[in-house]
Design a protein around this motif. Structure first.
Motif, PDB file in Angstrom:
ATOM      1  N   ARG A 115      41.312  44.193  34.701  1.00 24.20           N
ATOM      2  CA  ARG A 115      41.548  43.595  33.586  1.00 24.20           C
ATOM      3  C   ARG A 115      42.811  43.848  33.003  1.00 24.20           C
ATOM      4  NH1 ARG A 115      37.990  41.038  28.561  1.00 24.20           N
ATOM      5  NH2 ARG A 115      37.891  39.645  30.222  1.00 24.20           N
ATOM      6  N   SER A 165      35.040  42.320  33.935  1.00 25.26           N
ATOM      7  CA  SER A 165      35.346  43.466  33.678  1.00 25.26           C
ATOM      8  C   SER A 165      35.548  43.743  32.262  1.00 25.26           C
ATOM      9  CB  SER A 165      36.565  44.231  34.455  1.00 25.26           C
ATOM     10  OG  SER A 165      37.630  43.401  34.224  1.00 25.26           O
ATOM     11  N   SER A 222      46.057  41.576  33.049  1.00 24.71           N
ATOM     12  CA  SER A 222      46.706  41.405  31.722  1.00 24.71           C
ATOM     13  C   SER A 222      48.202  41.504  31.913  1.00 24.71           C
ATOM     14  CB  SER A 222      46.359  42.180  30.791  1.00 24.71           C
ATOM     15  OG  SER A 222      44.842  41.759  30.675  1.00 24.71           O
ATOM     16  N   SER A 234      39.416  38.845  36.385  1.00 21.08           N
ATOM     17  CA  SER A 234      38.930  40.146  35.384  1.00 21.08           C
ATOM     18  C   SER A 234      37.571  39.437  34.717  1.00 21.08           C
ATOM     19  CB  SER A 234      40.037  40.755  34.792  1.00 21.08           C
ATOM     20  OG  SER A 234      40.495  39.894  33.758  1.00 21.08           O
TER      21      SER A 234
END
Length: 564
Positions: free
Chosen positions: A540, A564, A544, A561
């Motif tokens: 993640r 997660s 991001s 993600s």
């Protein structure tokens, strides 16, 4: 390529232009002596120089303009000037009239010194021809886009009409005639077009009244064409013939393999045939040998991740596990690691199901359950073959996992894959398979969880102000301004908004703290927290970062993600 007409020494020209070094030229000349062929093609085929750079350099030397056709929108009136078969025969396409003279037709060519081709077009159009240079790949993609399907479609329709005209239509008639050129042409063109559109899988799906062809591009399926249901048995029979399958068996699933050369590159195609209600469905998975062994930089690792990856590979023994769902690029990461480790003084043996790409210098074993050659039995034999590095295609059961652990503890480096969602949950999966925690702690040196995200098309991505929920998800201050990007769609990305994919990685190095947590039977969450303290970034966190850098969209980052 235009190289074949040149009198100037190409190597000297490329060095003068600072395109290659003297060492690279020598390497190219050595390969050319062994394999033959033109120097320019040897340099491109061996990734010493890109085709685009090669063609631009030749264009400068020959005082010819270079054109990139990937963005070109060619008007119908220009496309109608010359028949598609003439253009395909000569490797050329007219794309515009000269700005200052409507009687001059600009034509993109792979070999702009081909006077016969230029004369042909000039006679057909009654116009003056101005040749410009382009890459073979760019030209083939443009010819496919404007003419490929049209030509095949008309040939195949004629074939279908001929068959329909016969008094009795039967599957046997198609099967006898599967080598008829329209069907051969259709299957060949389907594979070529798929390759040029960066397709990973071709789906040939029988439906009630038609056959639907879909291509999986960057992980998503797109419908590309439909044919008459009457053509299904001929298409399937042709694929069975070239894939080495039983043409008469229509009730059982079958697997086969095809090798086809497209644009001078060899592609390995795995074929799966499954009987369905409306006929046999075919899925062809396309892999290029070159695509499976990339440079590590091109996989998507940042500098910090690259350092960790290299450090894990330097271990003389232990287990490196790469995890993730099907189609997340695990094989590419493993093959890249093996190519890196593939030296003269190292004995590398792999056990795979199936062998995805043949690599020189590596001993590869294909699993064959009929001959009782399973992952476990093959591994036992391999340990008697004095290996330094062992690759296991996939750890599927406790028996294979146990042998892998024993092999790593007795001084071998073992690399393998596993289907888990995160790096930390891989440890608990091994424990569930019956491996003792102290053995896992001792043997595992690193775990890489990975996914693939689609890259936003750089030509049409659109900037927007991130809403509050996106900022919260990214862990950014909601009062702070944050610009993100979303897909839009243009000609360059076929209207999808995305072009290509990049890896997202969660690299968990087994540090002393992580090792202690594993040995004390910590659960996945505890192991993850220890790894985070030691500098690990989760899927993640990495996804991001890609979203905030404008490499991918927020929806893609969430998709990879989510768990997660």
């Amino acid at each position: 390529m235009a190289i074949r007409r040149r009198r100037v020494r190409l190597g000297d020209l490329l060095i003068a232009q600072h395109v290659i070094t003297e060492e690279q030229l020598q390497k190219g000349l050595e390969i050319q002596q062994k394999t033959g062929g033109k120097l320019g093609e040897v340099l491109v085929d061996n990734n010493i120089v890109s085709e685009e750079t090669m063609v631009k350099t030749l264009g400068e030397q020959l005082h010819l303009s270079y054109v990139d056709l990937s963005n070109a929108k060619i008007e119908d009136r220009i496309l109608e000037l010359v028949p598609g078969n003439v253009l395909q025969k000569h490797g050329m396409i007219p794309f515009e009239f000269a700005e200052d003279n409507p009687n001059v037709l600009r034509v993109a060519m792979v070999d702009p010194l081909d006077m016969e081709a230029i004369d042909d077009v000039s006679m057909i159009t009654n116009l003056q021809v101005e040749a410009v240079i382009t890459t073979r790949r760019s030209l083939n993609m443009t010819l496919d886009k404007y003419f490929g399907q049209k030509e095949v479609y008309s040939a195949v329709n004629e074939y279908a009409k001929e068959k329909e005209a016969k008094l009795e239509e039967s599957e046997e008639m198609y099967n006898e005639d599967v080598n008829n050129s329209p069907i051969v042409q259709l299957v060949k063109a389907m594979i070529e077009q798929a390759v040029r559109q960066r397709t990973s899988d071709i789906h040939i799906e029988p439906m009630e009244r038609q056959v639907r062809i879909r291509y999986r591009i960057d992980g998503a399926l797109y419908e590309r064409m439909t044919y008459s249901q009457k053509l299904l048995s001929a298409i399937v029979a042709r694929i069975k013939i070239i894939g080495g399958m039983d043409i008469s068996e229509k009730r059982k699933p079958q697997d086969g393999r095809i090798t086809q050369i497209v644009d001078r590159q060899e592609y390995d195609i795995r074929v799966s045939i499954l009987p369905t209600v409306y006929g046999e469905k075919v899925v062809m998975r396309l892999t290029s040998k070159n695509a499976l062994t990339l440079e590590k930089k091109r996989l998507g690792f940042d500098d910090e991740e690259l350092k960790k990856f290299d450090h894990i590979l330097q271990n003389p023994h232990g287990i490196l596990l790469v995890t993730g769902p099907t189609g997340s690029g695990k094989s590419t990461t493993l093959y890249t690691a093996l190519s890196e480790l593939n030296k003269e003084d190292v004995n590398i043996i792999t056990v795979e199901d199936p062998v995805e790409a043949n690599i020189d210098g590596i001993n590869q074993v294909q699993v064959n359950p009929k001959a009782n050659l399973t992952f476990a039995s093959a591994l036992r034999s391999i340990l008697r073959q004095d290996p330094d590095i062992i690759m296991i295609g996939e750890i599927r059961d406790g028996e294979t996992a146990g042998i892998a652990v024993q092999a790593s503890i007795t001084g071998h480096l073992v690399v393998s894959t596993l289907h888990t969602n995160s790096a930390a949950s891989t440890v608990t999966r091994l424990a569930d398979m019956g491996i003792e925690s102290y053995l896992i702690a001792d043997s595992v040196v690193g775990i890489i969880a990975q996914r693939l995200v689609r890259r936003l098309c750089p030509d049409c991505k659109q900037e927007y102000e991130a809403p509050i929920e996106d900022k919260e998800m990214l862990g950014v201050d909601v009062n702070q301004s944050l610009k993100l990007f979303k897909p839009c769609g243009c000609d360059k990305c076929d209207g999808t908004g995305y072009k290509g994919r990049i890896g997202v990685y969660e690299i968990m190095e087994v540090t002393p703290d992580v090792k202690r947590a594993i040995a004390h039977q910590a659960d996945a969450e505890e192991i993850k927290n220890v790894a985070l303290k030691d500098g690990m970034k989760t899927l993640r966190m990495r996804a991001s970062e890609y979203a905030m850098q404008g490499i991918t969209s927020m929806s893609e980052a969430i998709r990879v993600s989510f768990d997660s």
